[in-house]
Design an enzyme around this catalytic site. Structure first.
Site, short mmCIF file in Angstrom:
data_model
loop_
_atom_site.label_atom_id
_atom_site.label_comp_id
_atom_site.label_asym_id
_atom_site.label_seq_id
_atom_site.Cartn_x
_atom_site.Cartn_y
_atom_site.Cartn_z
N GLY A 1 0.79 -1.23 0.00
CA GLY A 1 0.00 0.00 0.00
C GLY A 1 0.82 1.27 0.00
O GLY A 1 0.35 2.31 0.45
N ASN B 1 1.57 3.00 -2.60
CA ASN B 1 0.84 3.92 -3.48
C ASN B 1 -0.36 4.52 -2.76
O ASN B 1 -0.65 5.71 -2.90
CB ASN B 1 0.40 3.22 -4.77
CG ASN B 1 1.50 3.19 -5.81
OD1 ASN B 1 1.86 4.22 -6.39
ND2 ASN B 1 2.06 2.00 -6.05
N ASN C 1 -5.67 1.72 -13.19
CA ASN C 1 -4.65 0.85 -12.59
C ASN C 1 -3.28 1.46 -12.82
O ASN C 1 -3.05 2.14 -13.81
CB ASN C 1 -4.72 -0.53 -13.26
CG ASN C 1 -3.63 -1.48 -12.76
OD1 ASN C 1 -3.40 -1.58 -11.56
ND2 ASN C 1 -2.96 -2.16 -13.68
N SER D 1 3.02 2.60 -16.08
CA SER D 1 1.91 3.06 -16.91
C SER D 1 0.67 3.15 -16.04
O SER D 1 0.41 2.25 -15.24
CB SER D 1 1.63 2.07 -18.06
OG SER D 1 2.80 1.85 -18.83
N LEU E 1 -6.21 -7.66 -20.16
CA LEU E 1 -5.32 -7.47 -19.01
C LEU E 1 -4.17 -6.51 -19.34
O LEU E 1 -3.41 -6.74 -20.29
CB LEU E 1 -4.75 -8.82 -18.57
CG LEU E 1 -3.96 -8.82 -17.27
CD1 LEU E 1 -4.86 -8.50 -16.09
CD2 LEU E 1 -3.26 -10.15 -17.06
N1 NHR Z 1 -8.39 -7.06 -14.51
C1 NHR Z 1 -8.70 -6.82 -15.78
N2 NHR Z 1 -9.78 -7.41 -16.28
N3 NHR Z 1 -7.98 -6.00 -16.58
C2 NHR Z 1 -6.86 -5.43 -16.09
O1 NHR Z 1 -6.16 -4.64 -16.89
C3 NHR Z 1 -6.46 -5.67 -14.75
C4 NHR Z 1 -7.27 -6.51 -13.98
C5 NHR Z 1 -6.93 -6.82 -12.66
C6 NHR Z 1 -5.76 -6.32 -12.11
C7 NHR Z 1 -3.60 -5.12 -12.33
C8 NHR Z 1 -2.52 -5.95 -13.05
C9 NHR Z 1 -1.15 -5.28 -13.00
O2 NHR Z 1 -1.03 -4.05 -12.94
C10 NHR Z 1 -4.92 -5.52 -12.88
C11 NHR Z 1 -5.27 -5.16 -14.20
C12 NHR Z 1 -2.86 -9.26 -11.25
C13 NHR Z 1 -2.46 -10.17 -12.22
C14 NHR Z 1 -2.47 -11.65 -11.96
O3 NHR Z 1 -1.97 -12.42 -12.76
C15 NHR Z 1 -2.08 -9.66 -13.47
C16 NHR Z 1 -2.11 -8.30 -13.71
C17 NHR Z 1 -2.51 -7.40 -12.71
C18 NHR Z 1 -2.87 -7.90 -11.48
N4 NHR Z 1 -3.07 -12.10 -10.83
C19 NHR Z 1 -3.22 -13.50 -10.44
C20 NHR Z 1 -4.66 -13.98 -10.63
O4 NHR Z 1 -4.82 -15.19 -10.83
C21 NHR Z 1 -2.89 -13.70 -8.97
C22 NHR Z 1 -1.51 -13.30 -8.63
C23 NHR Z 1 -1.25 -13.18 -7.13
O5 NHR Z 1 -2.19 -13.29 -6.32
O6 NHR Z 1 -0.10 -12.93 -6.77
O7 NHR Z 1 -5.62 -13.18 -10.52
O8 NHR Z 1 -0.12 -5.98 -13.13
C1 GAR Z 2 3.47 -1.30 -7.41
O1 GAR Z 2 4.75 -1.31 -8.01
C2 GAR Z 2 2.40 -1.49 -8.47
O2 GAR Z 2 2.71 -0.86 -9.69
C3 GAR Z 2 2.44 -2.97 -8.65
O3 GAR Z 2 2.65 -3.52 -7.37
C4 GAR Z 2 3.27 -2.54 -6.54
C5 GAR Z 2 2.38 -2.27 -5.37
O4 GAR Z 2 3.04 -1.53 -4.40
N1 GAR Z 2 1.22 -3.46 -9.19
C6 GAR Z 2 1.11 -4.64 -9.74
O5 GAR Z 2 2.06 -5.37 -9.93
C7 GAR Z 2 -0.29 -5.04 -10.11
N2 GAR Z 2 -0.27 -6.37 -10.57
P1 GAR Z 2 2.26 -0.88 -3.18
O6 GAR Z 2 1.33 -1.97 -2.60
O7 GAR Z 2 3.34 -0.53 -2.22
O8 GAR Z 2 1.49 0.29 -3.69
#
Ligand code: NHR
Ligand code: GAR
Length: 214
Positions: free
Chosen positions: A25, A27, A120, A149, A157
């Site tokens: 957290g 951010n 995001n 970004s 995604l």
């Molecule tokens: N959902 C959608 N539909 N579209 C996006 O662009 C999203 C989203 C949910 C989250 C954040 C994203 C990132 O910034 C985000 C964007 C989680 C995963 C993932 O693989 C991928 C991308 C992002 C967040 N999650 C696994 C899952 O099965 C679990 C991984 C874990 O718990 O550590 O959901 O990167």
């Molecule tokens: C940040 O670097 C964010 O961009 C990234 O996780 C970190 C969270 O840090 N997000 C992802 O990878 C989403 N899949 P924070 O919890 O300290 O804000």
């Protein structure tokens, strides 16, 4: 009697937002701090997490922000988890949903329901390195630069319309964590800035294109 300063004192209402987190957290903290120093005109109605042990919950509590835990492991499908998440979010009537290190992929229905109202922050220069482990992958690819970004969340995604990107250099001797730290520092500047643009009504999404009003 009318005072000449009255117009400038008549500030717009703070933008009501909810912040979704899964971890540290930091951010979230940067948003809390910019609200506190009044450079961000927003109000965090709630912090919602899928992880009961997310450190960000303590940051929220310290700032007297309501918190909600919706543990994804308690739901037998992504649809059911997202349904509960929808109910929870709508209780707070936010104008913007901010994903800040939120780690659950969201269903198409959920994302479409909130399209244009959910953003995001992703730790890479999209379209490079969608998904997870972006710092590692940037190093392995021999990239010379990396970054962040901020994008509208769409069903694809990490593929939604991009609002802002910020690059950072990659140094010869960088490790995953030194690089992550450099990106995170920029995240903490960029995310509150973008939310402030929302608050000022400067961002619009028209035909899936981001319009920035000067
Ligand atoms: N959902 C959608 N539909 N579209 C996006 O662009 C999203 C989203 C949910 C989250 C954040 C994203 C990132 O910034 C985000 C964007 C989680 C995963 C993932 O693989 C991928 C991308 C992002 C967040 N999650 C696994 C899952 O099965 C679990 C991984 C874990 O718990 O550590 O959901 O990167
Ligand atoms: C940040 O670097 C964010 O961009 C990234 O996780 C970190 C969270 O840090 N997000 C992802 O990878 C989403 N899949 P924070 O919890 O300290 O804000």
């Amino acid at each position: 009697m009318r005072h000449p300063v009255s117009l400038s004192q008549n500030k717009a209402q703070p933008l009501p937002i909810v912040v979704l987190i899964s971890g540290s957290g930091s951010n979230l903290q940067s948003i809390i701090d910019r609200i506190a120093d009044k450079t961000l005109n927003a109000k965090i109605c709630a912090v919602i997490t899928n992880k009961s042990d997310a450190y960000g919950l303590e940051r929220a509590q310290k700032a007297a922000i309501p918190t909600e835990v919706i543990d994804h492991k308690q739901y037998d499908s992504r649809e059911n988890f997202d349904a509960e998440l929808t109910l929870c979010i709508e209780k707070y009537q936010p104008k913007l949903i901010v994903l800040a290190g939120f780690m659950r992929i969201l269903t198409d229905d959920f994302v479409n329901h909130f399209y244009g109202k959910m953003i995001n922050i992703h730790p890479s220069l999209l379209p490079k390195h969608r998904g997870l482990h972006t710092h590692q992958r940037a190093l392995e690819a021999g990239d010379k630069e990396h970054g962040l970004s901020i994008h509208y969340v769409s069903a694809e995604l990490d593929g939604g319309p991009i609002i802002l990107q910020q690059s950072v250099p990659i140094h010869e001797n960088d490790s995953k964590s030194s690089l992550a730290q450099r990106v995170l520092e920029q995240e903490h500047i960029a995310y509150p800035q973008v939310i402030q643009w929302f608050s000022q009504g400067r961002l619009q999404l028209i035909n899936n294109q981001v319009i920035f009003n000067q």
